[in-house]
Design a protein around this motif. Structure first.
Motif, mmCIF file in Angstrom:
data_model
loop_
_atom_site.group_PDB
_atom_site.id
_atom_site.type_symbol
_atom_site.label_atom_id
_atom_site.label_comp_id
_atom_site.label_asym_id
_atom_site.label_seq_id
_atom_site.Cartn_x
_atom_site.Cartn_y
_atom_site.Cartn_z
ATOM 1 N N ARG A 1 -5.997 4.230 -8.070
ATOM 2 C CA ARG A 1 -6.042 4.475 -6.624
ATOM 3 C C ARG A 1 -6.275 3.183 -5.858
ATOM 4 N N MET A 2 -7.140 2.321 -6.362
ATOM 5 C CA MET A 2 -7.443 1.053 -5.682
ATOM 6 C C MET A 2 -6.218 0.144 -5.640
ATOM 7 N N ILE A 3 -5.429 0.162 -6.717
ATOM 8 C CA ILE A 3 -4.195 -0.633 -6.729
ATOM 9 C C ILE A 3 -3.212 -0.065 -5.713
ATOM 10 N N ALA A 4 -3.065 1.252 -5.713
ATOM 11 C CA ALA A 4 -2.140 1.892 -4.778
ATOM 12 C C ALA A 4 -2.537 1.642 -3.328
ATOM 13 N N SER B 1 -2.582 -1.623 -20.676
ATOM 14 C CA SER B 1 -1.631 -2.470 -19.945
ATOM 15 C C SER B 1 -2.245 -2.988 -18.657
ATOM 16 N N PHE B 2 -1.742 -4.136 -18.213
ATOM 17 C CA PHE B 2 -1.979 -4.582 -16.849
ATOM 18 C C PHE B 2 -1.069 -3.767 -15.944
ATOM 19 N N ALA B 3 -1.572 -3.377 -14.793
ATOM 20 C CA ALA B 3 -0.755 -2.629 -13.841
ATOM 21 C C ALA B 3 -0.927 -3.204 -12.453
ATOM 22 N N TRP B 4 0.157 -3.157 -11.680
ATOM 23 C CA TRP B 4 0.107 -3.549 -10.282
ATOM 24 C C TRP B 4 1.078 -2.663 -9.513
ATOM 25 N N LYS B 5 0.955 -2.666 -8.224
ATOM 26 C CA LYS B 5 1.735 -1.762 -7.387
ATOM 27 C C LYS B 5 3.230 -2.034 -7.544
ATOM 28 N N GLN C 1 2.730 6.480 -12.185
ATOM 29 C CA GLN C 1 3.760 6.545 -11.158
ATOM 30 C C GLN C 1 3.392 5.621 -10.002
ATOM 31 N N GLY C 2 4.351 4.826 -9.555
ATOM 32 C CA GLY C 2 4.102 3.893 -8.465
ATOM 33 C C GLY C 2 3.522 2.571 -8.915
ATOM 34 N N LEU C 3 3.388 2.385 -10.252
ATOM 35 C CA LEU C 3 2.834 1.146 -10.786
ATOM 36 C C LEU C 3 3.816 0.483 -11.743
ATOM 37 N N GLU C 4 3.792 -0.831 -11.753
ATOM 38 C CA GLU C 4 4.477 -1.590 -12.795
ATOM 39 C C GLU C 4 3.416 -2.052 -13.774
ATOM 40 N N ARG C 5 3.783 -2.200 -15.043
ATOM 41 C CA ARG C 5 2.761 -2.571 -16.008
ATOM 42 C C ARG C 5 3.335 -3.415 -17.137
#
Length: 295
Positions: free
Chosen positions: A138-141, A268-272, A157-161
């Motif tokens: 949620r914080m990333i989003a 995994s690392f994830a980002w928006k 969903q909505g994240l790249e990783r």
């Protein structure tokens, strides 16, 4: 006479002058003494000047060496400033990386990586937030974090990783527990024991909840705590057992027992999705991917 200066040769010359000898200079430069001697000799040959008096047990600068010493320090200082400026252009010196990490990784996996990255890039500010996987998503989003660590088996969903770690989830029991001498235990056996679990939203809790769904057996939750030292103390005293990443259970009075079949957690690392990673953020991700195998 037209001269071109090799910065490496000047660094070697400066090291010999400042440390008073070729052996000490080689030690500081982490190179062979012969390399230092040959480089300085080559510099003297190109300049057609003698830079050092070679005595039996020591060396000293000649007047020509004293003159070069001041210029060498100035040139090397300018070269360092240029390198610094170019690194700043690429965002490797200044900037900030905001990353969210689950508590188990924050306590037992990331500290040496964070310190290593900070040592290499001291100008980059690291902001580390500890939270459960769901909250990190949620914080990333919401743009509160640039990067977060998530498990690959949850919806992103909505994240790249980018995958970076695979760790075994094990059962953590005191040494005198009947499971301690076994090579593996089943999920049903674990769920039949009093459990010490993290609260909802952490991958530790989601892992156990998933076992409950798969077996159709409700866990017996004796304690809930997100504090790893407290959880270990409860297990140590025999009031319950828990599950951890294997590296977390590395203590003489605790035993790590595999599940049957073995349970693995992929992280995994994830980002928006669609977000641009700054050079500092990308450098941090690359640093972790490069170094995680050695830890």
């Amino acid at each position: 006479m037209k001269l071109s200066f090799d910065l490496r040769a000047l660094r070697y010359f400066l090291a010999v002058a400042e440390h008073g000898g070729f052996t000490r200079a080689a030690h500081e430069l982490h190179v062979a003494q012969s390399a230092v001697s040959q480089t300085v000799a080559s510099l003297e040959s190109r300049l057609e000047l003698r830079l050092f008096h070679r005595h039996e047990r020591r060396i000293s600068l000649t007047p020509e060496g004293e003159l070069l010493l001041g210029h060498a320090r100035e040139l090397l200082g300018q070269a360092e400033s240029i390198e610094l400026a170019m690194r700043e252009v690429h965002g490797l010196v200044k900037g900030e990386v905001r990353i969210g990490i689950p508590s188990m990784l924050g306590s037992y996996y990331f500290p040496p990586l964070l310190m290593g990255f900070k040592s290499r890039h001291p100008g980059i500010r690291l902001t580390v937030v500890e939270a459960g996987t769901r909250r990190l998503q949620r914080m990333i989003a919401d743009g509160e974090l640039d990067l977060g660590v998530v498990t690959d088996d949850v919806s992103t969903q909505g994240l790249e990783r980018r995958h970076f770690l695979r760790e075994e989830m094990v059962v953590c029991v005191p040494r005198d527990h009947r499971f301690a001498k076994r090579e593996s235990v089943t999920a049903r056996e674990v769920l039949g024991e009093p459990l010490v679990l993290f609260q909802d939203g952490y991958f530790h809790r989601e892992f156990v909840d998933r076992l409950a769904v798969e077996t159709g057996q409700q866990p017996q939750v004796a304690f809930q705590s997100n504090l790893i030292p407290l959880t270990k103390a409860i297990v140590r005293q025999g009031f319950g057992i828990t599950t951890f990443l294997r590296r977390v259970v590395e203590e003489p009075d605790l035993a790590a027992v595999s599940f049957e079949p073995a349970a693995w957690l992929d992280l995994s690392f994830a980002w928006k999705h669609g977000a641009y990673l700054s050079r500092a953020e990308q450098t941090f991700v690359d640093f972790v991917l490069e170094h995680h195998a050695s830890l």
